[in-house]
Design an enzyme around this catalytic site. Structure first.
Site, PDB file in Angstrom:
ATOM      1  N   GLY A   1      20.931   2.343   7.364  1.00 33.36           N
ATOM      2  CA  GLY A   1      19.952   3.412   7.157  1.00 33.36           C
ATOM      3  C   GLY A   1      20.152   4.536   8.158  1.00 33.36           C
ATOM      4  N   SER A   2      19.032   5.184   8.501  1.00 31.58           N
ATOM      5  CA  SER A   2      19.133   6.405   9.317  1.00 31.58           C
ATOM      6  C   SER A   2      19.636   6.150  10.734  1.00 31.58           C
ATOM      7  CB  SER A   2      17.787   7.091   9.382  1.00 31.58           C
ATOM      8  OG  SER A   2      17.385   7.433   8.081  1.00 31.58           O
ATOM      9  N   THR A   3      19.615   4.891  11.201  1.00 33.47           N
ATOM     10  CA  THR A   3      20.144   4.663  12.552  1.00 33.47           C
ATOM     11  C   THR A   3      21.618   5.057  12.617  1.00 33.47           C
ATOM     12  OG1 THR A   3      20.710   2.369  12.016  1.00 33.47           O
ATOM     13  CG2 THR A   3      18.571   2.743  13.044  1.00 33.47           C
TER      14      THR A   3
ATOM     15  N   LYS B   1      22.829   7.717  11.588  1.00 30.23           N
ATOM     16  CA  LYS B   1      22.958   9.155  11.865  1.00 30.23           C
ATOM     17  C   LYS B   1      23.409   9.395  13.296  1.00 30.23           C
ATOM     18  CE  LYS B   1      19.644  10.466   8.350  1.00 30.23           C
ATOM     19  NZ  LYS B   1      18.207  10.549   8.092  1.00 30.23           N
TER      20      LYS B   1
END
Lengths: 476, 431
Positions: free
Chosen positions: A215-217, A219
């Site tokens: 997921g966004s981790t 990024k």
């Protein structure tokens, strides 16, 4: 004819040299694994002769000890996957298996001691192993996970010492061989047999063997790649319309964030901005950045495997089309990671770009307390430059101060972090949080995942907060 | 006459033997102190008798001004010491029998260096060897007893004999005599077929026939190890005498075809190969032995568990084919490599003898015996360490086994006789 004889002698003597090298390879490189192979009957003989050593945590708490001929695990299910168990029947796992040679005093260094013991008629005693785990932190992590499925990793970014590896659901290693019921054809089943069939996979060490979409981790990695390619990215303004169309594929965002700068984009976890950054960077550079963080590598490759480890996976650049690249840049698509790997990503940012080799062994000591082996911190990878690490660190501080990670905030301490809510084929999103504190001089890195937990900022961040609080208030 | 020209050779031999004896005494002493049992004095008596026998032979050679190579006997004394010490440690009954065979072997060696010193007469009987060899290999097929899957033993009541161990000597004798006579024809050819020089059938026919028959017989006995040794020795000698790689390549191709054929035809060959490729899959059955051998190899670490402190008894047949695993477990990687170095020194001296030999027959004979010895040691050690598929052969001079030991002493005697002859014909430049 003399020339022929000479050539023949080179061939024959050469094959002896080859054979010597091969035997040396077997003995030195395959030796440790062969010595502790479950099929090796020597183990049982040593086991019977030797009082197996104790495993301690960093503060001296007993994790495994031998008592009246049986092995007991005081932490029970709270450290089962990492400490492991030994069983004649079901083999050996975890630290028990990794450090068999020390616990049974089977190494080359122990030989003189063994001879002295034999001459004096003393019973043989194995060595004690002290690991870097912190039992209190481990218990806290397990309590915070509760009945939920998930994992918590805590480590010290300055030296790579792993402080906690919690994985839920778990099992009681003390009860592994006890009868637990009968199968349909009337055979007695042990606890282990049931655990193996359990769909919730309690034997799996989710902290190091899990395969989760990040997921966004993820990024953080995209940000690192973008900043390394072009440091000016930090000053750019992005315009988020709430969605992005790439080659006909529509990538949606949680909201239209409007005009955001780089730090803001990370703080609010803007999907379109990071998808765009990934596309600008290109598949090759994106892949190389992930690799620089160790994504597809095993830190224990080529050495003693302390824990079973499943490296992350990422589609190779030549097979990645643009929509895939855009989704991978925001941690969806075909990216899979384990929680320890995400902790190492955060550790790189915390430690000015350098990932220290993660490890569990602190030292091996003989029964009288003399230190036989002391682990030395060593760098594993240099993921990014200190400048890039600094920029991302500031953005991560914003995440916790005013962005999606507010749930991890602690009074008086600057916490840096990144949340993630990873879509997955099975129900609700996985809740992720990775972070470290204090941001100025990081002492602890935490990675938390709660399977199907929902939003990372709501579910995972508070767990990380409690772990950070426990480490920073307990002293060094 | 007080300082014959071979005096310095025997002096070197005497000094080296002294160190071999020290080695044996350390081993015997360790067994004496570490395994207190009612009859342990036997260990010391055995060690001292062995020393006396080697010393007696050395003394006899000094007396007769024997000019044989001074390094081979001490090297063999090291092998024999290792053999006796480890067999006693593994099973005293085997050690005693091996001791008796060692005495017979040393006696044979004495006989050969005493009565067969003019070994050149051996060149005249090549077809006798061929016939004897074939009969020797044929007998076990009809009257043999099976051991470890191979039907290659003859039961003589008191003891069992493995004819293939002696036939390998006959094979080398035959090849040396035959090749010495025909090597030029084989190397250069006597006719030209399509621009390629080829020898006539009468020059290669007997060679191929003798060799083909022996291989076939070994296949019927299921004695794959001996077949492999015969084959490689054959190629080594043909190469030495002709220098034509074409023969070696052709031989290699035939071997691969044969190997592929027997893989398809014979169940036991297929199993051997599969176990070699993945013993872990057969860890409880056919792969058990080699996996246990690997465990033993690894258990010793660098310096070994110490004599008597390892657990080599977990390896089946550890006293014969697998004795190298026991040695490496208890003496460690250092001991295992030490043994390999002794084999390399033996092979080195063998080739030095071959290089110094005066004519083609002597040269080929020494080369053949040396290659045979080296290849046999290599093949069995490579087998028990899983470098090559396992084929059951003995580790020369070390494994338990009378036929093998006596045969190896015959080879040693002939090598020494060849070097003796060279020594006598050497000009007096060094004296």
């Amino acid at each position: 004819m003399k020339t022929n004889i000479r050539r023949l002698s080179y061939v024959i003597l050469g094959s002896f040299v080859l054979l010597s090298l091969y035997i040396g390879y077997i003995n030195v490189f395959l030796g440790p694994a062969l010595a502790t192979d479950p099929h090796n009957r020597r183990l049982a003989v040593y086991e019977a002769k030797v009082h197996r050593g104790t495993i301690y945590d960093r503060r001296g708490t007993v994790l495994a000890k031998s008592q009246e001929g049986r092995r007991s695990y005081p932490l029970g299910k709270n450290a089962a996957q990492v400490v492991g168990f030994i069983s004649q029947r079901y083999g050996r796992t975890g630290l028990e298996s990794a450090y068999d040679r020390y616990l049974l005093a089977m190494t080359d260094e122990d030989k003189i001691e063994v001879i002295i013991d034999r001459l004096l008629g003393r019973p043989r005693v194995g060595n004690d192993v002290v690991v870097t785990l912190d039992a209190r932190l481990q218990l806290l992590a397990m309590r915070l996970l509760g009945n939920r499925r998930g994992a918590v990793v805590a480590l010290d970014p300055r030296n790579g010492e792993i402080l906690a590896l919690a994985s839920s659901p778990s099992y009681d290693p003390n009860a592994i061989g006890q009868p637990a019921g009968r199968s349909r054809d009337g055979k007695v089943l042990a606890v282990y047999d049931l655990l193996q069939k359990d769909k919730r996979a309690p034997l799996l060490n989710r902290a190091t063997q899990g395969a989760y979409p990040p997921g966004s981790t993820f990024k953080l990695i995209t940000a690192a790649g973008a900043l390394t390619t072009n440091p000016k990215v930090n000053e750019r303004i992005f315009n988020c319309q709430g969605s992005l169309i790439i080659d006909g594929f529509r990538l949606t965002d949680t909201a239209a964030h409007g005009e955001v700068d780089f730090r803001r984009a990370l703080a609010v976890s803007c999907n379109t901005t990071f998808a765009r950054l990934g596309l600008e960077m290109g598949a090759e550079r994106f892949y190389q950045t992930a690799r620089a963080f160790g994504l597809t590598l095993n830190p224990w490759a080529g050495g003693l495997p302390e824990v079973a480890y499943r490296p992350g996976t990422l589609t190779p650049p030549e097979k990645m089309n643009k929509p895939q690249l855009a989704s991978s840049a925001i941690g969806q698509g075909e990216v899979l990671v384990n929680p320890l790997q995400m902790a190492l990503v955060a550790a790189a940012i915390a430690n000015d770009g350098v990932i220290m080799h993660p490890h569990l062994l602190a030292r091996v000591q003989d029964p009288y307390g003399g230190v036989l082996l002391q682990s030395v911190p060593r760098p594993w990878l240099t993921a990014i430059s200190p400048e890039v690490a600094g920029v991302i660190k500031e953005a991560m501080v914003d995440v916790v101060r005013e962005g999606t990670g507010r749930g991890a905030a602690l009074p008086g301490i600057t916490v840096a972090g990144k949340t993630g809510s990873a879509q997955n084929p099975r129900g609700d999103t996985h809740a992720w949080f990775v972070g470290f504190a204090p941001a100025e001089r990081p002492r602890v890195v935490v990675a938390v995942i709660v399977e199907n937990g929902g939003a990372g900022g709501v579910v995972a961040a508070p767990i990380a907060r409690e772990i950070i609080r426990a480490v920073l208030t307990a002293g060094p | 006459m007080f300082f014959p020209r071979t005096y310095h050779l025997r002096a070197v031999e005497g000094k080296l033997l002294f160190w071999a004896f020290a080695y044996l005494l350390v081993g015997a002493g360790a067994l004496y102190f570490l395994k207190p049992a009612p009859s342990t004095a036997v260990v010391l008596v055995g060690a001292l008798t062995t020393m006396a026998a080697f010393w007696g032979l050395h003394y006899f050679w000094s007396w007769t001004s024997f000019g044989g190579d001074p390094f081979l006997l001490p090297l063999v004394a090291l092998f024999s010491s290792t053999s006796l010490v480890f067999l006693y440690r593994l099973n005293p009954a085997y050690a005693f029998r091996q001791f008796v065979w060692l005495m017979i072997g040393l006696f044979t060696l004495w006989m050969i260096t005493r009565f067969l010193i003019r070994y050149r007469v051996l060149a005249d009987y090549k077809y006798v060897y061929a016939l004897t060899g074939v009969i020797g290999l044929l007998l076990p097929i009809f009257f043999g007893v099976e051991q470890g899957g191979a039907k290659s033993w003859l039961d003589l009541g008191l003891f069992q004999v493995q004819p293939s161990e002696f036939v390998k000597i006959l094979l080398v004798l035959f090849l040396a005599a035959f090749l010495a006579e025909n090597r030029l024809a084989l190397a250069e050819g006597t006719r030209t077929v399509m621009g390629v020089a080829l020898p006539a059938p009468q020059e290669w026919g007997p060679l191929l026939a003798m060799w083909g028959i022996s291989l076939l017989l070994l296949v019927f006995q299921k004695d794959l190890g001996a077949a492999l040794i015969y084959f490689t020795t054959f190629l080594a000698m043909v190469y030495t005498s002709t220098a034509r790689m074409a023969y070696v390549c052709l031989g290699g191709a035939l071997f691969l075809a044969g190997a592929a054929g027997s893989y398809v035809l014979f169940e036991h060959v297929r199993l051997r190969v599969e176990v070699w490729l993945n013993p872990w899959q057969y860890v409880e059955t056919a792969g058990y032995q080699v996996v246990q051998s690997l465990f033993a190899l690894a258990a010793g670490g660098l310096t070994g568990s110490g004599l008597g402190a390892g657990l080599p008894q977990f390896v089946p047949a550890v006293h014969t084919d697998f004795i190298f695993a026991a040695i490496t477990e208890e003496l460690g990687l250092a001991g295992g490599l030490g043994l390999l170095i002794i084999y390399m020194l033996f092979v080195y001296r063998g080739f030095v003898i071959a290089l110094a030999a005066r004519d083609d027959f002597a040269c080929l004979l020494a080369t053949g015996f040396t290659a045979l010895m080296g290849l046999q040691a290599f093949i069995i050690i490579a087998g028990v360490t899983k470098l090559l598929p396992l084929t059951g052969v003995t580790l020369p001079f070390v494994s338990y086994g009378g036929s093998s030991l006596v045969a190896n002493f015959i080879i040693l005697g002939l090598l020494l006789n060849i070097s003796h002859e060279t020594q006598l014909l050497k000009p007096l430049e060094n004296d």
